[in-house]
Design an enzyme around this catalytic site. Structure first.
Site, PDB file in Angstrom:
ATOM      1  N   LEU A 491       6.298  -1.161   2.709  1.00 54.59           N
ATOM      2  CA  LEU A 491       6.727  -2.349   1.973  1.00 54.59           C
ATOM      3  C   LEU A 491       7.618  -1.943   0.802  1.00 54.59           C
ATOM      4  O   LEU A 491       7.318  -0.987   0.076  1.00 54.59           O
ATOM      5  CB  LEU A 491       5.505  -3.125   1.469  1.00 54.59           C
ATOM      6  CG  LEU A 491       4.531  -3.620   2.550  1.00 54.59           C
ATOM      7  CD1 LEU A 491       3.395  -4.403   1.895  1.00 54.59           C
ATOM      8  CD2 LEU A 491       5.245  -4.480   3.585  1.00 54.59           C
ATOM      9  N   GLY A 532      -2.428   2.690   1.764  1.00 59.08           N
ATOM     10  CA  GLY A 532      -1.548   2.082   0.775  1.00 59.08           C
ATOM     11  C   GLY A 532      -0.788   0.917   1.377  1.00 59.08           C
ATOM     12  O   GLY A 532      -1.375   0.011   1.964  1.00 59.08           O
ATOM     13  N   ASP A 533       0.547   0.922   1.249  1.00 63.21           N
ATOM     14  CA  ASP A 533       1.384  -0.136   1.834  1.00 63.21           C
ATOM     15  C   ASP A 533       2.145   0.363   3.041  1.00 63.21           C
ATOM     16  O   ASP A 533       3.214  -0.140   3.379  1.00 63.21           O
ATOM     17  CB  ASP A 533       2.357  -0.673   0.768  1.00 63.21           C
ATOM     18  CG  ASP A 533       3.288   0.407   0.236  1.00 63.21           C
ATOM     19  OD1 ASP A 533       2.971   1.604   0.446  1.00 63.21           O
ATOM     20  OD2 ASP A 533       4.320   0.073  -0.362  1.00 63.21           O
ATOM     21  N   GLU A 534       1.584   1.367   3.742  1.00 62.28           N
ATOM     22  CA  GLU A 534       2.239   1.943   4.910  1.00 62.28           C
ATOM     23  C   GLU A 534       1.501   1.505   6.179  1.00 62.28           C
ATOM     24  O   GLU A 534       0.268   1.568   6.257  1.00 62.28           O
ATOM     25  CB  GLU A 534       2.253   3.467   4.819  1.00 62.28           C
ATOM     26  CG  GLU A 534       3.081   3.983   3.639  1.00 62.28           C
ATOM     27  CD  GLU A 534       3.057   5.503   3.540  1.00 62.28           C
ATOM     28  OE1 GLU A 534       2.151   6.107   4.160  1.00 62.28           O
ATOM     29  OE2 GLU A 534       3.927   6.063   2.866  1.00 62.28           O
TER      30      GLU A 534
END
Length: 631
Positions: A491, A532-534
């Site tokens: 993201l 995380g945002d992965e």
């Protein structure tokens, strides 16, 4: 440790054989010199060797109970000293009493021997001790009445000796009878017969026989007859039996009998009690029917009858106790089975139910009556037939093992998981079947599945985690001619969302982003949150590369519209990297790293775009497009 025990047992056995051979050799030596000028010296020497060896064995082996064995050793040593004094040429008489210096030694030794028997008996007390005591008393009385006329009475009625000499001479056989009865008590009351106890009984019997032979020789005036001197060897044989009893390996196991001894009374023991009733009649026939002997025989007979009646009463009481104990055990078993939450079913070789406990009603949904006489699989339709049949087959083949397994039971209420424990008792006459214990393990199964789910999924989004994604990617790459593509997503600007709105709102953004991402893929594609945002997507099948390009484009387009989180509207985009398998042997980490590198090229190019990795290794240049791509 087991080897040491085996070596010790073999050593004890060889020691006993050597000791037995030595006893036989010494007795033969004494027998060969009996009646000669060396007879007395040989007799005393052999007696000293045997009793000395007994004392040494008792001390070195630390036999238990120590007080009993030590008392026996003292008694035998006193007898040996008495033998030595008795064989002296002259000067051993005690005044005009008719006794020699050997008599006090013999008398004290006899008393000490009785004390030793009592001490040994004290270590043998068990629940069946009263019955063995009655048997021993019966044997003692029978032996005493048989020995009275030939052995005791002549010594008590001698007119040419003092009263004290008559009492002392008459006490010897009585002491012998008491010791013999005590040894029989020990032998009959022991939980398991052992050679040591039998040898002690043999020693006491040999000593009694020696005293009897000595008295008969006195009565016949043949005490100095050289042709009868061999009878003295009976005393040496008694010493030898006591020595062998101490040397035998079972001497270490002469200990207190268990209090829960529940052995049944054998016919031989009952027959022994009956045979003792004949002893007074035989004694009366041997001694003559004068008034004294008739009264003695009747008194002993009455006493023996009373003992036999008590014995029978004890037998009846024991049988009642045994039946009551059996009934109590059966009641306990029924109570446990009837109230147990675990169901018990006994099935035959053909799976037909012979017994079912009440718990089957709540566990299987059928009553015990519905199960009995029917096949378990026909009566309980929802059971997994294949699993149950497989478990029963294993139980048939392994009668010594407990077979366990879990099978599902499916009904209108859902699926219940049952744990089965099967024990093959087909050869047990009382059971004649396979005992199946059934227990509900549905809760445990749910917990296990939940733990497995937690270990394989991301707790925030519910998507598979990194470990699960790599596992599935590895499985896909292991297939021949694997056509696999990996989409790596990150993201854009998510850090500013956390910094501005906090981690709680950031987690809600991640949940919404994950939902949009999952909506942009096909049903058979695998979406995972790596951390995380992965995120990552696994594409498999024909033309995986071209399909991955289309899916990556849809992901970018799906995340362009702002996300609404409560009252907040968050604008966020995504950078995407795509890598494809080369058709050669590859590892999951390599393919994932190539997609990660392509994603970073997209992010450095401004984000909100897709970058393809060439040959799954290096990213290609970036070109502008409505949805930025690179080829």
């Amino acid at each position: 440790m087991e080897d040491e025990v085996g070596v010790s047992g073999a050593s004890d056995a060889w020691t006993f054989r050597i000791a037995a051979g030595s006893v036989v050799a010494l007795c033969v030596l004494a027998l060969a010199t009996a009646g000669t000028t060396l007879g007395d010296v040989t007799y005393v020497t052999v007696a000293a060797l045997l009793t000395g060896a007994f004392a040494i064995v008792v001390w070195t082996r630390r036999l238990q109970p120590a007080s009993a064995w030590t008392t026996f050793a003292v008694a035998l040593l006193l007898m040996t000293v008495g033998d030595a004094v008795y064989t002296l040429p002259s000067g051993t008489d005690i005044g005009d009493t008719g006794l020699s210096l050997a008599d006090p030694l013999y008398l004290v030794a006899s008393g000490v021997m009785v004390l030793g028997a009592l001490r040994l008996k004290g270590s043998q007390v068990g629940e069946r001790d009263r019955e063995s005591m009655i048997d021993a008393c019966s044997i003692g009385l029978a032996v005493a009445v048989l020995a009275w006329q030939p052995l005791v009475e002549p010594r008590l009625t001698l007119t040419d000796v003092s009263p004290i000499a008559r009492v002392v001479n008459g006490s010897y056989p009585l002491f012998d009878v008491v010791v013999l009865a005590m040894m029989c008590w020990i032998l009959l009351g022991a939980r398991a017969r052992n050679a040591t106890t039998a040898l002690l009984v043999a020693g006491a019997a040999a000593y009694l026989a020696a005293d009897l032979a000595y008295t008969v020789r006195i009565d016949q005036g043949r005490i100095d007859d050289p042709s009868l001197a061999w009878l003295d060897t009976l005393w040496l044989l008694a010493y030898g039996f006591y020595l062998l009893a101490a040397v035998h390996p079972s001497a270490r196991r002469v200990v207190r009998a268990p209090a829960d001894d529940q052995r049944s009374i054998s016919r031989a023991r009952l027959g022994l009690s009956g045979v003792t009733l004949v002893a007074p009649i035989v004694a009366l026939g041997l001694s003559g029917a004068d008034a004294r002997h008739v009264v003695l025989a009747l008194a002993v007979e009455c006493t023996l009858v009373v003992l036999v009646l008590i014995r029978l009463a004890e037998l009846a009481a024991g049988e009642r106790r045994a039946r009551q104990n059996l009934a109590d055990q059966e009641l306990l078993f029924r109570s446990v089975v009837q109230n147990a939450s675990e169901a018990v079913v006994v099935i035959g070789d053909d799976l037909v139910v012979g017994y079912a406990s009440p718990a089957v009603r709540s566990l299987l949904g059928v009553t015990p009556d519905d199960l009995r006489g029917r096949s378990l699989l026909d009566a309980v339709v929802g059971l997994d037939r294949a699993e149950v049949t497989r478990a029963v087959t294993r139980a048939r083949r392994a009668p010594d093992l407990v077979i366990t397994g879990e099978v599902p039971l499916v009904d209108v209420m859902g699926t219940t998981w049952l744990e089965l424990r099967l024990t093959n008792l087909l050869d047990e006459p009382a059971v004649g079947g396979i005992v199946v214990n059934l227990h509900d393990v549905s809760d445990r199964r749910l917990v296990q599945e939940d733990l497995e789910r937690r270990a394989s999924t991301d707790p925030l989004t519910g998507l598979p985690n990194r470990a699960t994604f790599l596992e599935r990617l590895g499985s896909a790459l292991d297939r021949p001619l694997a056509d696999v593509a990996v989409i790596y997503c990150d993201l854009d600007g998510f850090k500013s969302v956390n910094d501005r709105y906090g981690h709680e709102e950031g987690d809600r953004v991640l949940e919404l982003a994950a939902a949009r991402l999952a909506g942009a893929v096909r049903g058979d594609d695998i979406v995972s949150r790596l951390g995380g945002d992965e995120f990552a997507v696994l594409i498999q099948g024909t033309n995986a590369g071209s399909r991955a390009d289309a899916v990556a484009t849809r992901i970018v387009e799906a995340l362009r519209p702002p996300l609404v989180v409560g009252r907040l509207t968050v604008a966020i985009t995504v950078s995407v990297g795509v890598s494809c398998s080369t058709g050669q042997a590859e590892v999951p980490a390599t393919l994932l790293r190539a997609a990660d590198q392509a994603m970073y090229r997209a992010k450095r190019a401004g984000g909100d775009r897709v970058v393809l990795a060439v040959d799954g290794l290096e990213p290609a240049p970036v070109a502008s497009a409505p949805v930025p791509r690179s080829a």
